[in-house]
Design an enzyme around this catalytic site. Structure first.
Site, PDB file in Angstrom:
ATOM      1  N   CYS A  88       0.865  -1.173   0.000  1.00 18.92           N
ATOM      2  CA  CYS A  88       0.000   0.000   0.000  1.00 18.92           C
ATOM      3  C   CYS A  88       0.906   1.228   0.000  1.00 18.92           C
ATOM      4  O   CYS A  88       1.682   1.423   0.949  1.00 18.92           O
ATOM      5  CB  CYS A  88      -0.919  -0.007   1.213  1.00 18.92           C
ATOM      6  SG  CYS A  88      -2.039   1.404   1.210  1.00 18.92           S
ATOM      7  N   CYS A 233      -3.371   6.843  -5.017  1.00 23.91           N
ATOM      8  CA  CYS A 233      -3.069   5.415  -4.890  1.00 23.91           C
ATOM      9  C   CYS A 233      -1.617   5.118  -5.327  1.00 23.91           C
ATOM     10  O   CYS A 233      -1.300   5.157  -6.524  1.00 23.91           O
ATOM     11  CB  CYS A 233      -4.058   4.571  -5.693  1.00 23.91           C
ATOM     12  SG  CYS A 233      -3.933   2.811  -5.309  1.00 23.91           S
TER      13      CYS A 233
HETATM   14  O1  PYC Z   1      -1.841   3.812  -1.996  1.00 25.51           O
HETATM   15  O2  PYC Z   1      -1.334   1.824  -2.785  1.00 25.51           O
HETATM   16  C1  PYC Z   1      -2.113   2.616  -2.260  1.00 25.51           C
HETATM   17  C2  PYC Z   1      -3.464   2.134  -1.889  1.00 25.51           C
HETATM   18  C3  PYC Z   1      -3.996   0.899  -2.116  1.00 25.51           C
HETATM   19  C4  PYC Z   1      -5.291   0.909  -1.606  1.00 25.51           C
HETATM   20  C5  PYC Z   1      -5.518   2.149  -1.066  1.00 25.51           C
HETATM   21  N1  PYC Z   1      -4.393   2.887  -1.249  1.00 25.51           N
END
Ligand code: PYC
Length: 312
Positions: A88, A233
C-alpha cells in the site's frame, strides 16, 4: 478487554491506521507468512480495527511486525474492510510518518518488508516521503470487456504491488461530485474483468485529464471493498507508470504527477529493472490521532460490522 494502541494519519486524504502495540502475536518468518497467520487465525481482529463502529470502509489498517529480513527497519501487513493488501503506497507513507512521530525514525532511507517484497522509503527533511516500490509491470495490454449497462471497455492489467485494471478515456469526468456513479461504473467493470480471465484484479483505476496546473492525469481508484481511494493510490500510480513505460510514453527518471479524484497529488518516476520497473512515489502523510482501541467481547459489535452484514 483488549487495548490496541493505534496511530491514525492520512496521506493525500486517504486514511491509515497503524497498530503500534496490542495486536495478536503473529507466527511465521516473512511478512507474507505472518499475513497468512493473521488471515487464518485473527481475521476478526482486522475487522475490529478497520470496520465500523471503530473505523469505516475507507480506512486502511496496518500492523507492524518483526521483519524476517534484518536490513528492514520494520515489516508491515496492510488490510482493509474486506481483506488484505499486498502493498500500500499511501499506507507506507503513513507508516513512515507514524514512526517519525514516535521518534523511531530520522530522515534518511529505511527498508520495509511487505508481504509482496521489500520497499525502500526515504523520509525527507521536509517530512515528505518517497517510496521505491516493488517491481511493477504490465501483464496485459488492451483487454476488452463487456460490462452490463456499460458496454465495451478497453484497458490494461498491471501489477504495482496490487492488481489493477486501468482504463483511459472512459468518457466520464473524474470529479468528486460523481463518485457514486464512478463507483457503480468501476464495480461493474471489475466484475467483467474478473469474469474475463483476470480473477486477480481487485482494483479498478479510471483516468481522465487533470484539473490542477502541472499534473499529468487525474484518477479514480476503486478499492477491493468498494471504497474509493482519496489519494492517487501509490500502487495504482506504480501500475500506471508500468503501462506508460511499456508504451514508451514516459522515460526513465521523468516526473509524472498523478492527481486523485479529490485533487491531492503524488509525484512519481521510475527506473528500469530488467523488463519491469521500480516506481518511486512521493507524497506526505499527516498524523491526526493517537488513541487506544478497546475490544470488549461483551460488545455485540466488538469485531466490527462486516460487509456480509454480520457483527462479530
Ligand atoms: O496507496 O497503494 C495505495 C493504496 C492501495 C489501496 C488504497 N491505497
Amino acid at each position: 478487554m483488549n487495548r490496541i494502541h493505534v496511530i491514525d494519519s492520512h496521506t493525500a486524504g486517504e486514511p491509515t491506521r497503524i497498530i503500534v502495540s496490542g495486536g495478536p502475536r503473529l507466527q511465521g518468518g516473512s511478512a507474507a507468512e505472518k499475513l497468512e497467520f493473521l488471515r487464518q487465525r485473527h481475521d476478526l481482529f482486522r475487522s475490529a480495527v478497520v470496520n465500523e463502529p471503530r473505523g469505516s470502509d475507507v480506512l486502511v489498517g496496518g500492523i507492524l511486525v518483526e521483519p524476517a529480513n534484518k536490513s528492514c527497519v520494520v515489516g508491515v501487513i496492510f488490510f482493509n474492510n474486506v481483506g488484505y493488501l499486498g502493498m500500500c503506497g499511501h499506507g507506507t507513507i503513513g507508516v513512515i510518518a507514524t514512526l517519525a512521530h514516535l521518534g523511531r525514525l530520522k530522515p534518511g532511507e529505511h527498508k520495509i518488508e511487505t508481504p509482496v517484497g521489500i520497499v525502500t522509503a526515504t523520509l525527507h527533511e521536509d517530512g515528505t516521503v518517497s517510496v521505491a516500490n516493488v517491481p511493477s509491470y504490465r501483464k496485459a495490454k488492451g483487454v476488452t470487456v463487456e460490462a452490463p449497462d456499460i458496454g465495451v471497455i478497453t484497458g490494461d492489467v498491471a501489477w504495482g504491488g496490487n492488481w489493477f485494471y486501468l482504463v483511459e478515456n472512459q468518457g466520464k469526468a473524474i470529479q468528486l461530485s460523481d463518485v457514486e456513479m464512478l463507483t457503480d461504473f468501476s464495480w461493474r467493470v471489475r466484475k467483467a474483468i474478473n469474469a474475463q480471465g483476470f480473477p486477480e484484479v481487485d482494483h479498478v483505476e479510471l483516468f481522465g485529464p487533470p484539473l490542477g496546473a502541472g499534473a499529468h492525469s487525474r484518477n479514480f481508484v476503486l478499492c477491493p471493498g468498494k471504497a474509493y481511494d482519496r489519494s492517487p493510490c501509490g500502487t495504482g500510480t506504480s501500475a500506471k507508470l508500468a503501462c506508460l513505460a511499456a508504451d514508451g510514453k514516459l522515460a526513465e527518471g521523468e516526473e509524472w504527477i498523478q492527481e486523485s479524484v479529490v485533487g491531492s497529488r503524488f509525484t512519481a518516476s521510475y527506473r528500469r529493472h530488467g523488463d519491469q520497473i521500480i516506481p518511486t512515489i512521493t507524497g506526505a502523510a499527516y498524523v491526526n490521532a493517537e488513541t487506544t482501541l478497546l475490544l470488549n467481547e461483551s460488545d455485540p459489535f466488538c469485531w466490527g460490522l462486516r460487509q456480509n452484514g454480520h457483527a462479530g
